[in-house]
Design a protein around this motif. Structure first.
Motif, PDB file in Angstrom:
ATOM      1  N   GLU A 138       0.784  -1.307   0.077  1.00  0.00           N
ATOM      2  CA  GLU A 138      -0.101   0.012  -0.095  1.00  0.00           C
ATOM      3  C   GLU A 138       1.180   1.359   0.148  1.00  0.00           C
ATOM      4  OE1 GLU A 138      -3.261   0.154  -0.313  1.00  0.00           O
ATOM      5  OE2 GLU A 138      -3.695  -1.955  -0.072  1.00  0.00           O
ATOM      6  N   PRO A 139       1.599   1.597  -1.038  1.00  0.00           N
ATOM      7  CA  PRO A 139       2.413   2.683  -1.134  1.00  0.00           C
ATOM      8  C   PRO A 139       1.770   4.107  -0.812  1.00  0.00           C
ATOM      9  CG  PRO A 139       1.843   2.050  -3.376  1.00  0.00           C
ATOM     10  CD  PRO A 139       1.403   1.095  -2.669  1.00  0.00           C
ATOM     11  N   GLU A 140       0.609   4.025  -1.059  1.00  0.00           N
ATOM     12  CA  GLU A 140      -0.225   5.488  -0.681  1.00  0.00           C
ATOM     13  C   GLU A 140      -0.362   5.711   0.988  1.00  0.00           C
ATOM     14  OE1 GLU A 140      -3.584   6.028  -2.786  1.00  0.00           O
ATOM     15  OE2 GLU A 140      -2.890   6.024  -4.811  1.00  0.00           O
ATOM     16  N   LEU A 141      -0.159   4.432   1.407  1.00  0.00           N
ATOM     17  CA  LEU A 141      -0.254   4.441   3.082  1.00  0.00           C
ATOM     18  C   LEU A 141       1.181   4.155   3.509  1.00  0.00           C
ATOM     19  CD1 LEU A 141      -3.448   2.294   3.378  1.00  0.00           C
ATOM     20  CD2 LEU A 141      -3.082   4.901   3.377  1.00  0.00           C
ATOM     21  N   THR A 142       2.184   4.431   2.989  1.00  0.00           N
ATOM     22  CA  THR A 142       3.554   4.352   3.390  1.00  0.00           C
ATOM     23  C   THR A 142       4.240   5.602   3.449  1.00  0.00           C
ATOM     24  OG1 THR A 142       3.906   2.232   2.646  1.00  0.00           O
ATOM     25  CG2 THR A 142       5.929   3.461   2.807  1.00  0.00           C
ATOM     26  N   PHE A 143       4.858   5.942   4.744  1.00  0.00           N
ATOM     27  CA  PHE A 143       5.460   7.424   4.857  1.00  0.00           C
ATOM     28  C   PHE A 143       6.958   7.110   5.648  1.00  0.00           C
ATOM     29  CE2 PHE A 143       0.734   7.720   5.452  1.00  0.00           C
ATOM     30  CZ  PHE A 143       0.609   8.921   4.799  1.00  0.00           C
ATOM     31  N   ASP A 144       7.965   7.712   4.886  1.00  0.00           N
ATOM     32  CA  ASP A 144       9.390   7.651   5.370  1.00  0.00           C
ATOM     33  C   ASP A 144       9.346   8.460   6.587  1.00  0.00           C
ATOM     34  OD1 ASP A 144       9.969   6.025   3.565  1.00  0.00           O
ATOM     35  OD2 ASP A 144      10.418   7.956   1.765  1.00  0.00           O
ATOM     36  N   GLN A 145       8.516   9.506   6.669  1.00  0.00           N
ATOM     37  CA  GLN A 145       8.497  10.485   7.737  1.00  0.00           C
ATOM     38  C   GLN A 145       7.162  10.897   8.383  1.00  0.00           C
ATOM     39  OE1 GLN A 145      11.554  13.555   7.757  1.00  0.00           O
ATOM     40  NE2 GLN A 145      13.385  12.038   7.520  1.00  0.00           N
ATOM     41  N   LEU A 146       6.888  10.622   9.637  1.00  0.00           N
ATOM     42  CA  LEU A 146       5.444  11.112   9.746  1.00  0.00           C
ATOM     43  C   LEU A 146       5.613  11.488  11.335  1.00  0.00           C
ATOM     44  CD1 LEU A 146       2.542  11.710   9.020  1.00  0.00           C
ATOM     45  CD2 LEU A 146       2.065   9.372  10.022  1.00  0.00           C
ATOM     46  N   GLN A 147       5.439  12.996  11.649  1.00  0.00           N
ATOM     47  CA  GLN A 147       5.773  13.092  13.093  1.00  0.00           C
ATOM     48  C   GLN A 147       4.493  13.200  14.099  1.00  0.00           C
ATOM     49  OE1 GLN A 147       6.890  17.433  13.843  1.00  0.00           O
ATOM     50  NE2 GLN A 147       8.619  16.785  14.591  1.00  0.00           N
ATOM     51  N   VAL A 148       4.769  12.686  15.151  1.00  0.00           N
ATOM     52  CA  VAL A 148       3.861  12.756  16.297  1.00  0.00           C
ATOM     53  C   VAL A 148       3.664  14.313  16.490  1.00  0.00           C
ATOM     54  CG1 VAL A 148       3.244  11.873  18.547  1.00  0.00           C
ATOM     55  CG2 VAL A 148       4.550  10.382  17.131  1.00  0.00           C
ATOM     56  N   ASP A 149       2.412  14.627  16.672  1.00  0.00           N
ATOM     57  CA  ASP A 149       2.109  16.144  17.224  1.00  0.00           C
ATOM     58  C   ASP A 149       2.325  16.320  18.663  1.00  0.00           C
ATOM     59  OD1 ASP A 149      -0.095  15.147  18.405  1.00  0.00           O
ATOM     60  OD2 ASP A 149      -1.488  15.521  16.849  1.00  0.00           O
ATOM     61  N   ALA A 150       2.063  17.652  19.064  1.00  0.00           N
ATOM     62  CA  ALA A 150       2.362  17.820  20.241  1.00  0.00           C
ATOM     63  C   ALA A 150       1.485  17.339  21.495  1.00  0.00           C
ATOM     64  CB  ALA A 150       2.078  19.481  20.516  1.00  0.00           C
ATOM     65  N   GLY A 151       0.283  16.843  20.712  1.00  0.00           N
ATOM     66  CA  GLY A 151      -0.665  16.083  21.752  1.00  0.00           C
ATOM     67  C   GLY A 151      -0.555  14.624  21.801  1.00  0.00           C
ATOM     68  N   GLY A 152       0.548  14.222  20.970  1.00  0.00           N
ATOM     69  CA  GLY A 152       0.849  12.753  21.151  1.00  0.00           C
ATOM     70  C   GLY A 152       0.217  11.883  20.206  1.00  0.00           C
ATOM     71  N   SER A 153      -0.396  12.327  19.031  1.00  0.00           N
ATOM     72  CA  SER A 153      -1.224  11.707  18.114  1.00  0.00           C
ATOM     73  C   SER A 153      -0.582  11.791  16.597  1.00  0.00           C
ATOM     74  CB  SER A 153      -2.661  12.205  18.037  1.00  0.00           C
ATOM     75  OG  SER A 153      -3.386  12.161  19.301  1.00  0.00           O
ATOM     76  N   ILE A 154      -0.895  10.929  15.764  1.00  0.00           N
ATOM     77  CA  ILE A 154      -0.608  11.100  14.447  1.00  0.00           C
ATOM     78  C   ILE A 154      -2.159  11.139  13.634  1.00  0.00           C
ATOM     79  CG2 ILE A 154       1.804  10.006  14.610  1.00  0.00           C
ATOM     80  CD1 ILE A 154       0.494   7.454  13.255  1.00  0.00           C
ATOM     81  N   ASN A 155      -1.819  11.685  12.341  1.00  0.00           N
ATOM     82  CA  ASN A 155      -3.148  11.620  11.533  1.00  0.00           C
ATOM     83  C   ASN A 155      -2.870  10.869  10.319  1.00  0.00           C
ATOM     84  OD1 ASN A 155      -5.384  12.442   9.874  1.00  0.00           O
ATOM     85  ND2 ASN A 155      -5.649  14.246  11.099  1.00  0.00           N
ATOM     86  N   PHE A 156      -3.444   9.568  10.355  1.00  0.00           N
ATOM     87  CA  PHE A 156      -3.273   8.514   9.277  1.00  0.00           C
ATOM     88  C   PHE A 156      -4.444   8.604   8.403  1.00  0.00           C
ATOM     89  CE2 PHE A 156      -1.759   4.631   7.688  1.00  0.00           C
ATOM     90  CZ  PHE A 156      -0.590   4.615   7.564  1.00  0.00           C
ATOM     91  N   PRO A 157      -4.020   8.297   7.026  1.00  0.00           N
ATOM     92  CA  PRO A 157      -5.058   8.188   5.983  1.00  0.00           C
ATOM     93  C   PRO A 157      -6.120   7.163   6.523  1.00  0.00           C
ATOM     94  CG  PRO A 157      -2.984   8.721   5.001  1.00  0.00           C
ATOM     95  CD  PRO A 157      -2.744   8.392   6.517  1.00  0.00           C
ATOM     96  N   LEU A 158      -7.278   7.174   6.205  1.00  0.00           N
ATOM     97  CA  LEU A 158      -8.340   6.332   6.372  1.00  0.00           C
ATOM     98  C   LEU A 158      -8.803   5.948   7.633  1.00  0.00           C
ATOM     99  CD1 LEU A 158      -7.434   3.513   3.903  1.00  0.00           C
ATOM    100  CD2 LEU A 158      -8.832   5.394   3.291  1.00  0.00           C
ATOM    101  N   ILE A 159      -7.984   6.032   8.784  1.00  0.00           N
ATOM    102  CA  ILE A 159      -8.170   6.084  10.008  1.00  0.00           C
ATOM    103  C   ILE A 159      -8.394   7.440  10.783  1.00  0.00           C
ATOM    104  CG2 ILE A 159      -7.208   5.152  12.109  1.00  0.00           C
ATOM    105  CD1 ILE A 159      -5.627   3.293  10.751  1.00  0.00           C
ATOM    106  N   GLY A 160      -7.858   8.568  10.588  1.00  0.00           N
ATOM    107  CA  GLY A 160      -7.904   9.570  11.167  1.00  0.00           C
ATOM    108  C   GLY A 160      -6.873   9.845  12.356  1.00  0.00           C
ATOM    109  N   GLU A 161      -7.112  10.391  13.441  1.00  0.00           N
ATOM    110  CA  GLU A 161      -6.010  10.718  14.626  1.00  0.00           C
ATOM    111  C   GLU A 161      -6.075   9.318  15.396  1.00  0.00           C
ATOM    112  OE1 GLU A 161      -6.705  13.112  18.307  1.00  0.00           O
ATOM    113  OE2 GLU A 161      -6.241  14.433  16.713  1.00  0.00           O
ATOM    114  N   VAL A 162      -4.959   8.916  15.545  1.00  0.00           N
ATOM    115  CA  VAL A 162      -4.359   7.706  16.336  1.00  0.00           C
ATOM    116  C   VAL A 162      -3.333   8.321  17.471  1.00  0.00           C
ATOM    117  CG1 VAL A 162      -3.426   5.568  16.047  1.00  0.00           C
ATOM    118  CG2 VAL A 162      -4.531   6.509  14.196  1.00  0.00           C
ATOM    119  N   GLU A 163      -3.703   7.884  18.482  1.00  0.00           N
ATOM    120  CA  GLU A 163      -2.643   8.021  19.795  1.00  0.00           C
ATOM    121  C   GLU A 163      -1.690   7.217  19.480  1.00  0.00           C
ATOM    122  OE1 GLU A 163      -1.645   9.676  23.129  1.00  0.00           O
ATOM    123  OE2 GLU A 163      -3.474  10.093  21.942  1.00  0.00           O
ATOM    124  N   ALA A 164      -0.258   7.965  19.533  1.00  0.00           N
ATOM    125  CA  ALA A 164       0.889   7.153  19.361  1.00  0.00           C
ATOM    126  C   ALA A 164       1.989   7.332  20.489  1.00  0.00           C
ATOM    127  CB  ALA A 164       1.653   7.761  18.243  1.00  0.00           C
TER     128      ALA A 164
END
Length: 229
Positions: free
Chosen positions: A63-89
């Motif tokens: 799933e190349p469209e869902l693959t990221f070499d770099q994705l930063q965790v935000d200040a709230g501790g979450s990531i925003n991932f396609p198809l899912i939305g906000e995910v606690e990381a």
């Protein structure tokens, strides 16, 4: 003339100040370990827990469209991932986050998704050690540490430290928490060594009365109570 008797009220006030405990409202003993438990000896200490502002790599097999070499965790501790939305990381290991992403993608019509999460850069695995220690400061840790290890990084406690007044402060799910530990009991093996996580703040208590006597001795030429000024 100033005599030794004029110093007594000052020492009395210092003695009263030395009785004040800023940790009075924090749990101690078993209650402290219920809030901040010791590290599980059966668990691997190398299990890194993702922190705020860490940079991750996320790869979804085929799933190349869902693959990221770099994705930063935000200040709230979450990531925003396609198809899912906000995910606690923050607070999860890479494997735990991988499994959570797989469950989320599995609900979005991706059959048997396979996700691999890696940590490209760590930004939050640091602890603050302050109070009555030799070298207060901010120290980096690898995933997790222990209270004894963290105090050792600060070159140990000073001579006026209060060993049964070591406070650990932590934010859990946005809520500030604190617990008080007895460093002497931990050193002697009478109490477990609590696990320290990235973002924790350790404050070693200071005996005001001991410190006052020390300062008086160091300032003897200025405060010579045995002679008139």
């Amino acid at each position: 003339m100033v005599s030794i008797f004029r110093i007594f009220p000052i020492l009395a006030l210092l003695a009263l100040a030395g009785c004040f405990s800023p940790s009075a409202d924090f749990p101690r003993g078993e209650a402290a370990y219920a809030v901040m438990p010791a590290a599980d000896p059966a668990a691997t200490r190398s299990s890194y827990r993702i922190g705020v502002l860490d940079t991750l790599s996320i790869r979804v097999f085929q799933e190349p469209e869902l693959t990221f070499d770099q994705l930063q965790v935000d200040a709230g501790g979450s990531i925003n991932f396609p198809l899912i939305g906000e995910v606690e990381a923050a607070g999860q290991t890479p494997i735990e986050l991988s499994r959570n992403l797989e469950r989320g993608l599995g609900k979005r019509f991706i059959r048997n998704p396979q996700v691999v999460v890696g940590v490209v850069q760590s930004a939050a695995q640091r602890v603050i050690v302050e109070g009555s220690v030799t070298e207060p400061g901010v120290y980096e840790i690898a995933g997790s540490s222990s209270l004894l290890e963290s105090i050792a990084r600060a070159k140990g406690v000073t001579r006026v430290a209060v060993l049964d007044e070591v406070i650990v402060l932590r934010t859990v799910n946005g809520q500030p928490m604190g617990a008080v530990f007895d460093l002497q009991a931990i050193r002697e093996g009478k109490a477990p060594d609590p696990e320290i996580l990235g973002g924790d703040r350790i404050v070693v208590g200071f005996d005001l009365l001991k410190g006052a006597y020390r300062d008086l001795l160091q300032a003897a030429p200025l405060f010579n109570v045995f002679r008139a000024l």
